[in-house]
Design a protein around this motif. Sequence first.
Motif, PDB file in Angstrom:
ATOM      1  N   TRP A  35       0.758  -1.110   0.211  1.00 48.20           N
ATOM      2  CA  TRP A  35      -0.213  -0.106   0.059  1.00 48.20           C
ATOM      3  C   TRP A  35       0.702   1.451  -0.174  1.00 48.20           C
ATOM      4  CZ3 TRP A  35      -0.705   4.066   3.420  1.00 48.20           C
ATOM      5  CH2 TRP A  35      -1.946   4.983   3.126  1.00 48.20           C
ATOM      6  N   ALA A  36       2.063   1.063   0.929  1.00 51.06           N
ATOM      7  CA  ALA A  36       2.863   2.569   0.874  1.00 51.06           C
ATOM      8  C   ALA A  36       3.508   2.761  -0.378  1.00 51.06           C
ATOM      9  CB  ALA A  36       3.845   2.434   2.153  1.00 51.06           C
ATOM     10  N   CYS A  37       3.928   1.631  -0.819  1.00 57.36           N
ATOM     11  CA  CYS A  37       4.667   1.868  -2.298  1.00 57.36           C
ATOM     12  C   CYS A  37       3.614   2.091  -3.403  1.00 57.36           C
ATOM     13  CB  CYS A  37       5.023   0.519  -2.774  1.00 57.36           C
ATOM     14  SG  CYS A  37       6.629  -0.150  -1.958  1.00 57.36           S
ATOM     15  N   ASN A  38       2.622   1.691  -3.309  1.00 59.48           N
ATOM     16  CA  ASN A  38       1.415   2.204  -4.452  1.00 59.48           C
ATOM     17  C   ASN A  38       1.028   3.653  -4.156  1.00 59.48           C
ATOM     18  OD1 ASN A  38      -0.560   1.553  -6.621  1.00 59.48           O
ATOM     19  ND2 ASN A  38      -2.026   1.402  -4.939  1.00 59.48           N
ATOM     20  N   GLU A  39       0.953   3.840  -2.960  1.00 57.71           N
ATOM     21  CA  GLU A  39       0.675   5.524  -2.620  1.00 57.71           C
ATOM     22  C   GLU A  39       1.848   6.197  -3.085  1.00 57.71           C
ATOM     23  OE1 GLU A  39      -1.928   8.546  -1.216  1.00 57.71           O
ATOM     24  OE2 GLU A  39      -2.185   6.094  -1.305  1.00 57.71           O
ATOM     25  N   GLN A  40       3.105   5.844  -3.007  1.00 52.51           N
ATOM     26  CA  GLN A  40       4.069   6.663  -3.390  1.00 52.51           C
ATOM     27  C   GLN A  40       4.176   6.824  -5.015  1.00 52.51           C
ATOM     28  OE1 GLN A  40       6.341   8.623  -1.464  1.00 52.51           O
ATOM     29  NE2 GLN A  40       7.324   9.367  -3.342  1.00 52.51           N
ATOM     30  N   THR A  41       3.878   5.674  -5.715  1.00 47.96           N
ATOM     31  CA  THR A  41       3.522   5.738  -7.067  1.00 47.96           C
ATOM     32  C   THR A  41       2.690   6.715  -7.470  1.00 47.96           C
ATOM     33  OG1 THR A  41       4.733   3.393  -7.054  1.00 47.96           O
ATOM     34  CG2 THR A  41       3.351   4.229  -9.054  1.00 47.96           C
ATOM     35  N   GLN A  42       1.606   6.507  -6.828  1.00 42.57           N
ATOM     36  CA  GLN A  42       0.500   7.617  -7.136  1.00 42.57           C
ATOM     37  C   GLN A  42       0.970   8.918  -7.057  1.00 42.57           C
ATOM     38  OE1 GLN A  42      -2.439   6.587  -8.862  1.00 42.57           O
ATOM     39  NE2 GLN A  42      -2.459   8.894  -9.103  1.00 42.57           N
ATOM     40  N   ASN A  43       1.551   9.315  -6.014  1.00 43.78           N
ATOM     41  CA  ASN A  43       1.859  10.734  -5.455  1.00 43.78           C
ATOM     42  C   ASN A  43       3.098  10.995  -6.819  1.00 43.78           C
ATOM     43  OD1 ASN A  43       0.458  10.913  -3.423  1.00 43.78           O
ATOM     44  ND2 ASN A  43       2.082  10.313  -1.899  1.00 43.78           N
ATOM     45  N   ASN A  44       3.889  10.301  -6.932  1.00 44.02           N
ATOM     46  CA  ASN A  44       4.897  10.478  -8.135  1.00 44.02           C
ATOM     47  C   ASN A  44       4.258  10.852  -9.453  1.00 44.02           C
ATOM     48  OD1 ASN A  44       6.973  10.282  -6.376  1.00 44.02           O
ATOM     49  ND2 ASN A  44       7.518   8.315  -7.030  1.00 44.02           N
ATOM     50  N   LYS A  45       3.065  10.072  -9.856  1.00 40.37           N
ATOM     51  CA  LYS A  45       2.628  10.456 -11.009  1.00 40.37           C
ATOM     52  C   LYS A  45       1.692  11.632 -10.850  1.00 40.37           C
ATOM     53  CE  LYS A  45       0.059   7.057 -12.808  1.00 40.37           C
ATOM     54  NZ  LYS A  45      -0.864   5.788 -13.219  1.00 40.37           N
ATOM     55  N   ASP A  46       1.090  11.876  -9.881  1.00 43.45           N
ATOM     56  CA  ASP A  46       0.406  13.205  -9.672  1.00 43.45           C
ATOM     57  C   ASP A  46       1.443  14.325  -9.793  1.00 43.45           C
ATOM     58  OD1 ASP A  46      -1.897  11.707  -9.251  1.00 43.45           O
ATOM     59  OD2 ASP A  46      -1.901  11.991  -7.115  1.00 43.45           O
ATOM     60  N   GLN A  47       2.387  14.225  -9.505  1.00 45.93           N
ATOM     61  CA  GLN A  47       3.657  15.370  -9.228  1.00 45.93           C
ATOM     62  C   GLN A  47       3.973  15.308 -10.714  1.00 45.93           C
ATOM     63  OE1 GLN A  47       7.112  14.542  -7.003  1.00 45.93           O
ATOM     64  NE2 GLN A  47       7.746  16.996  -7.043  1.00 45.93           N
TER      65      GLN A  47
END
Length: 149
Positions: free
Chosen positions: A13-25
């Motif tokens: 979940w943490a890795c997926n959340e980080q990936t989504q944050n990077n995509k949003d940025q």
Amino acid sequence: MKLKYLLVFAIFWACNEQTQNNKDQSLQQIIKADTDASKLATEIGFNNALLSVADSSFVKLGNGQLPIVGKTAFANSFDKDNDIKTITWQPINGEVAKSGELGYSWGDWQFKTQDTTYYGNYVTIWKKKTDGIWKMCLDGGNSTPNPKL
């Protein structure tokens, strides 16, 4: 055993959340690069603005024309001193690949002449360079009726 599964789930979940944050940025960076290029077009001209943000492998698709392949070929395809400064565009949305290295933006464009305004849609493919700067890889569009009708 349940603790082990819970830990694995939490890491996933943490890795997926980080990936989504990077995509949003990354998407925000692409939208900003696209918007900045439109502003630049009113100052130095449409083609000059694209040239300034183009990747070396840039491809320009044009209505009724064959694709122009490569930044050098694109640079040689227009008169830099008489570039059009009345084309503007506004990105509406885009998407970024999971890798964070490739994305696209799309939106509406407007071209004003002395007596007529033309409208259209566009799509631009962006590639993130190793220095973190987003560069245009491919740009193309089409004409449409006035979108506000």
